[in-house]
Scaffold this active site. Sequence first.
Site, PDB file in Angstrom:
ATOM      1  N   ARG A  80       3.968 -38.271   8.534  1.00  0.00           N
ATOM      2  CA  ARG A  80       3.042 -38.152   9.681  1.00  0.00           C
ATOM      3  C   ARG A  80       3.756 -37.665  10.924  1.00  0.00           C
ATOM      4  NH1 ARG A  80       0.581 -43.354   8.764  1.00  0.00           N
ATOM      5  NH2 ARG A  80      -0.893 -43.069   7.062  1.00  0.00           N
TER       6      ARG A  80
ATOM      7  N   TYR B 291      -0.803 -46.362 -13.668  1.00  0.00           N
ATOM      8  CA  TYR B 291      -0.559 -47.169 -12.483  1.00  0.00           C
ATOM      9  C   TYR B 291      -1.755 -47.107 -11.538  1.00  0.00           C
ATOM     10  CZ  TYR B 291       1.354 -49.833  -8.824  1.00  0.00           C
ATOM     11  OH  TYR B 291       1.506 -50.831  -7.903  1.00  0.00           O
TER      12      TYR B 291
ATOM     13  N   ARG C   9       3.423 -39.580  -3.329  1.00  0.00           N
ATOM     14  CA  ARG C   9       2.547 -40.609  -2.757  1.00  0.00           C
ATOM     15  C   ARG C   9       2.924 -40.974  -1.328  1.00  0.00           C
ATOM     16  NH1 ARG C   9       1.697 -45.209  -7.133  1.00  0.00           N
ATOM     17  NH2 ARG C   9       1.680 -46.409  -5.227  1.00  0.00           N
TER      18      ARG C   9
ATOM     19  N   ARG D   4       8.611 -50.743 -16.398  1.00  0.00           N
ATOM     20  CA  ARG D   4       9.584 -51.449 -15.572  1.00  0.00           C
ATOM     21  C   ARG D   4       9.005 -52.830 -15.320  1.00  0.00           C
ATOM     22  NH1 ARG D   4      14.666 -50.788 -14.855  1.00  0.00           N
ATOM     23  NH2 ARG D   4      14.783 -51.074 -12.596  1.00  0.00           N
TER      24      ARG D   4
ATOM     25  N   GLU E 254      11.750 -59.338  -4.496  1.00  0.00           N
ATOM     26  CA  GLU E 254      11.284 -58.607  -5.669  1.00  0.00           C
ATOM     27  C   GLU E 254      12.460 -57.863  -6.303  1.00  0.00           C
ATOM     28  OE1 GLU E 254       7.322 -57.125  -4.595  1.00  0.00           O
ATOM     29  OE2 GLU E 254       7.831 -55.402  -5.847  1.00  0.00           O
TER      30      GLU E 254
ATOM     31  N   ARG F  90      12.400 -55.492  -2.014  1.00  0.00           N
ATOM     32  CA  ARG F  90      11.697 -55.884  -0.792  1.00  0.00           C
ATOM     33  C   ARG F  90      11.567 -57.386  -0.664  1.00  0.00           C
ATOM     34  NH1 ARG F  90       6.208 -52.514  -2.395  1.00  0.00           N
ATOM     35  NH2 ARG F  90       5.899 -53.461  -4.401  1.00  0.00           N
TER      36      ARG F  90
ATOM     37  N   ASP G 274      -4.438 -48.590  -8.783  1.00  0.00           N
ATOM     38  CA  ASP G 274      -4.605 -49.550  -7.692  1.00  0.00           C
ATOM     39  C   ASP G 274      -5.900 -50.332  -7.924  1.00  0.00           C
ATOM     40  OD1 ASP G 274      -2.354 -49.350  -6.092  1.00  0.00           O
ATOM     41  OD2 ASP G 274      -3.092 -47.562  -5.071  1.00  0.00           O
TER      42      ASP G 274
HETATM   43  P1  FAD Z   1      -4.047 -57.084 -15.064  1.00  0.00           P
HETATM   44  O1  FAD Z   1      -4.161 -57.619 -13.674  1.00  0.00           O
HETATM   45  O2  FAD Z   1      -2.674 -56.903 -15.620  1.00  0.00           O
HETATM   46  O3  FAD Z   1      -4.901 -57.988 -16.042  1.00  0.00           O
HETATM   47  C1  FAD Z   1      -4.754 -57.971 -17.447  1.00  0.00           C
HETATM   48  C2  FAD Z   1      -4.942 -59.390 -17.967  1.00  0.00           C
HETATM   49  O4  FAD Z   1      -4.944 -59.360 -19.384  1.00  0.00           O
HETATM   50  C3  FAD Z   1      -3.820 -60.327 -17.550  1.00  0.00           C
HETATM   51  O5  FAD Z   1      -4.339 -61.471 -16.890  1.00  0.00           O
HETATM   52  C4  FAD Z   1      -3.127 -60.683 -18.863  1.00  0.00           C
HETATM   53  O6  FAD Z   1      -2.640 -62.011 -18.885  1.00  0.00           O
HETATM   54  C5  FAD Z   1      -4.280 -60.497 -19.858  1.00  0.00           C
HETATM   55  N1  FAD Z   1      -3.803 -60.252 -21.217  1.00  0.00           N
HETATM   56  C6  FAD Z   1      -2.934 -59.306 -21.629  1.00  0.00           C
HETATM   57  N2  FAD Z   1      -2.725 -59.425 -22.958  1.00  0.00           N
HETATM   58  C7  FAD Z   1      -3.488 -60.467 -23.384  1.00  0.00           C
HETATM   59  C8  FAD Z   1      -3.662 -61.090 -24.634  1.00  0.00           C
HETATM   60  N3  FAD Z   1      -3.014 -60.676 -25.731  1.00  0.00           N
HETATM   61  N4  FAD Z   1      -4.507 -62.139 -24.715  1.00  0.00           N
HETATM   62  C9  FAD Z   1      -5.157 -62.592 -23.618  1.00  0.00           C
HETATM   63  N5  FAD Z   1      -5.003 -62.047 -22.400  1.00  0.00           N
HETATM   64  C10 FAD Z   1      -4.185 -60.999 -22.286  1.00  0.00           C
HETATM   65  N6  FAD Z   1      -3.016 -52.528  -6.199  1.00  0.00           N
HETATM   66  C11 FAD Z   1      -3.524 -52.306  -4.956  1.00  0.00           C
HETATM   67  O7  FAD Z   1      -4.664 -51.845  -4.831  1.00  0.00           O
HETATM   68  N7  FAD Z   1      -2.809 -52.624  -3.834  1.00  0.00           N
HETATM   69  C12 FAD Z   1      -1.550 -53.143  -3.894  1.00  0.00           C
HETATM   70  O8  FAD Z   1      -0.932 -53.415  -2.853  1.00  0.00           O
HETATM   71  C13 FAD Z   1      -0.971 -53.365  -5.181  1.00  0.00           C
HETATM   72  N8  FAD Z   1       0.257 -53.878  -5.304  1.00  0.00           N
HETATM   73  C14 FAD Z   1       0.784 -54.098  -6.532  1.00  0.00           C
HETATM   74  C15 FAD Z   1       2.061 -54.637  -6.622  1.00  0.00           C
HETATM   75  C16 FAD Z   1       2.626 -54.888  -7.854  1.00  0.00           C
HETATM   76  C17 FAD Z   1       4.018 -55.466  -7.925  1.00  0.00           C
HETATM   77  C18 FAD Z   1       1.902 -54.582  -9.044  1.00  0.00           C
HETATM   78  C19 FAD Z   1       2.518 -54.844 -10.389  1.00  0.00           C
HETATM   79  C20 FAD Z   1       0.623 -54.053  -8.966  1.00  0.00           C
HETATM   80  C21 FAD Z   1       0.045 -53.792  -7.710  1.00  0.00           C
HETATM   81  N9  FAD Z   1      -1.250 -53.270  -7.599  1.00  0.00           N
HETATM   82  C22 FAD Z   1      -1.768 -53.042  -6.343  1.00  0.00           C
HETATM   83  C23 FAD Z   1      -2.061 -52.922  -8.788  1.00  0.00           C
HETATM   84  C24 FAD Z   1      -2.984 -54.076  -9.274  1.00  0.00           C
HETATM   85  O9  FAD Z   1      -2.180 -55.180  -9.619  1.00  0.00           O
HETATM   86  C25 FAD Z   1      -3.786 -53.582 -10.481  1.00  0.00           C
HETATM   87  O10 FAD Z   1      -4.613 -52.512 -10.077  1.00  0.00           O
HETATM   88  C26 FAD Z   1      -4.691 -54.642 -11.135  1.00  0.00           C
HETATM   89  O11 FAD Z   1      -4.026 -55.862 -11.307  1.00  0.00           O
HETATM   90  C27 FAD Z   1      -5.136 -54.139 -12.487  1.00  0.00           C
HETATM   91  O12 FAD Z   1      -6.038 -55.016 -13.092  1.00  0.00           O
HETATM   92  P2  FAD Z   1      -6.160 -55.061 -14.678  1.00  0.00           P
HETATM   93  O13 FAD Z   1      -7.277 -55.997 -14.983  1.00  0.00           O
HETATM   94  O14 FAD Z   1      -6.210 -53.697 -15.219  1.00  0.00           O
HETATM   95  O15 FAD Z   1      -4.754 -55.641 -15.194  1.00  0.00           O
HETATM   96  N1  UDP Z   2       9.889 -45.453  -1.893  1.00  0.00           N
HETATM   97  C1  UDP Z   2      11.126 -45.269  -1.291  1.00  0.00           C
HETATM   98  N2  UDP Z   2      11.458 -46.046  -0.216  1.00  0.00           N
HETATM   99  C2  UDP Z   2      10.633 -46.990   0.293  1.00  0.00           C
HETATM  100  C3  UDP Z   2       9.365 -47.167  -0.314  1.00  0.00           C
HETATM  101  C4  UDP Z   2       9.029 -46.390  -1.412  1.00  0.00           C
HETATM  102  O1  UDP Z   2      11.896 -44.442  -1.714  1.00  0.00           O
HETATM  103  O2  UDP Z   2      11.014 -47.675   1.266  1.00  0.00           O
HETATM  104  C5  UDP Z   2       9.552 -44.604  -3.074  1.00  0.00           C
HETATM  105  C6  UDP Z   2       9.955 -45.242  -4.401  1.00  0.00           C
HETATM  106  O3  UDP Z   2      10.371 -44.213  -5.274  1.00  0.00           O
HETATM  107  C7  UDP Z   2       8.672 -45.879  -4.893  1.00  0.00           C
HETATM  108  C8  UDP Z   2       7.639 -44.847  -4.425  1.00  0.00           C
HETATM  109  O4  UDP Z   2       8.149 -44.395  -3.164  1.00  0.00           O
HETATM  110  O5  UDP Z   2       8.671 -46.041  -6.289  1.00  0.00           O
HETATM  111  C9  UDP Z   2       6.230 -45.405  -4.243  1.00  0.00           C
HETATM  112  O6  UDP Z   2       6.260 -46.426  -3.282  1.00  0.00           O
HETATM  113  P1  UDP Z   2       5.061 -47.448  -3.051  1.00  0.00           P
HETATM  114  O7  UDP Z   2       5.425 -48.344  -1.922  1.00  0.00           O
HETATM  115  O8  UDP Z   2       3.803 -46.660  -2.976  1.00  0.00           O
HETATM  116  O9  UDP Z   2       5.120 -48.211  -4.432  1.00  0.00           O
HETATM  117  P2  UDP Z   2       4.579 -49.620  -4.958  1.00  0.00           P
HETATM  118  O10 UDP Z   2       4.151 -50.473  -3.796  1.00  0.00           O
HETATM  119  O11 UDP Z   2       3.462 -49.229  -5.857  1.00  0.00           O
HETATM  120  O12 UDP Z   2       5.740 -50.172  -5.674  1.00  0.00           O
END
Ligand code: FAD
Ligand code: UDP
Length: 368
Positions: free
Chosen positions: A175, A348, A171, A248, A300, A280, A350
């Site tokens: 560049r 996973y 991923r 995780r 985090e 981070r 987005d």
């Molecule tokens: P969720 O957002 O997890 O929604 C599921 C919902 O179901 C939750 O509110 C939960 O409480 C509810 N639920 C679960 N079980 C039950 C139950 N038994 N009863 C009632 N409710 C329940 N995407 C990006 O595009 N850009 C980013 O920069 C980005 N950064 C991220 C960083 C992190 C740390 C993480 C973890 C994710 C990131 N994502 C990012 C991904 C993004 O969060 C997900 O694509 C999105 O939240 C998925 O939506 P969802 O509805 O599938 O799941």
């Molecule tokens: N990664 C790394 N160094 C960095 C940033 C990312 O080695 O400074 C690696 C790491 O293994 C991570 C993966 O690249 O799990 C994907 O990174 P990204 O930032 O896309 O992950 P997210 O924001 O989804 O956690």
Amino acid sequence: MKYDYLIVGAGLFGSVCAHELTRAGKRVLVVDKRSHIGGNVYTEDHQGIPVHKYGAHIFHTNNKEVWDYVNQFVSFNRFTNSPLANYKGKLYNLPFNMNTFYQLWGTVTPAEAAKKLAEQTAEMQGKEAENLAEQAIKLVGRDIYEKLIKGYTEKQWGRDATELPAFIIKRLPLRMTYDNNYFSDRYQGIAENGYTELFDKLLDGIEVRLECDFFTDKKSLQALANHTIYTGPIDEYFAFSEGVLEYRTLKFEHQTLADCENYQGNAVVNYTEREIPFTRIIEHKHFSGSVTKHTVITKEYPAEWKLGDEPYYPINNEKNMALYKRYRQKAKELTQVTFGGRLAEYKYYDMHQVIASALKTSKGLLDE
Ligand code: FAD
Ligand code: UDP
């Protein structure tokens, strides 16, 4: 039946489905066990700064339909993600680009950098990368691997880089230009007033029950509707009958700094050495451009997940994928339940992918 659809989860998947189905005249009930809507995309206002409670969320997509879809509800700013990496107190630009190569090796032209990269990756040329460590060395060479990848990755995943699958690192873009834009997508930004407004609009006029755990009342909730859309963990739906899928988790440490206007000068700084326990630090005001006297930062900390913790990153290794396939089969047999989103598909995803998937799913349900 009081409702056509019961939607479990007010995250992105559930909320987009709820909106589309309601718009088509269906009666919808949404439940979520949390005390707020938005799932992991939720943001909360801290005196003028939208705080991303579950980690930084940057919207990026090449899909115009999805971009237009979210923009009909809220405005997006023109935030461009340009994270920095801090390794032992020295800063490097990400993603790996001409700036990073200059900082590491003093190379100025793409030809100089290419020569250096060839030397750095020589040990892996002509060989198949069998794990993340080898893949990283093959792609970007030993220096970058040791300083910017190894420590971060091992903290993030809690495993040696030699024990992780190579695809995780595919991923990361490489560049040969001086371009610090982390994403290559055409459309990118952050919801101007925070993301929660998007969910307020998606769920406008729809009945939502918060702090309502589906599993404490599964039978009576399902009896209210003809069809269930479930967005929680797929293994939990089947009472973990086949085994537990692994994740995780992350611990977020939010801090308000009352007398600090600007803590780190950038929205995202990665800490790539293993000795520092967090991966981070996010400074939220730089996502939104908020002008305030205070700032809010979040550290985090990745951690091993156990049942009861928030499941953030699916561990898509062979063992878990085989288990997921068994659950997927069971799910297919249930005609009155649709499984969707990050937890129910153990993927996973987005945000833009989740929206595209929810739009397709709701259209499919309406066409039935
Ligand atoms: P969720 O957002 O997890 O929604 C599921 C919902 O179901 C939750 O509110 C939960 O409480 C509810 N639920 C679960 N079980 C039950 C139950 N038994 N009863 C009632 N409710 C329940 N995407 C990006 O595009 N850009 C980013 O920069 C980005 N950064 C991220 C960083 C992190 C740390 C993480 C973890 C994710 C990131 N994502 C990012 C991904 C993004 O969060 C997900 O694509 C999105 O939240 C998925 O939506 P969802 O509805 O599938 O799941
Ligand atoms: N990664 C790394 N160094 C960095 C940033 C990312 O080695 O400074 C690696 C790491 O293994 C991570 C993966 O690249 O799990 C994907 O990174 P990204 O930032 O896309 O992950 P997210 O924001 O989804 O956690």
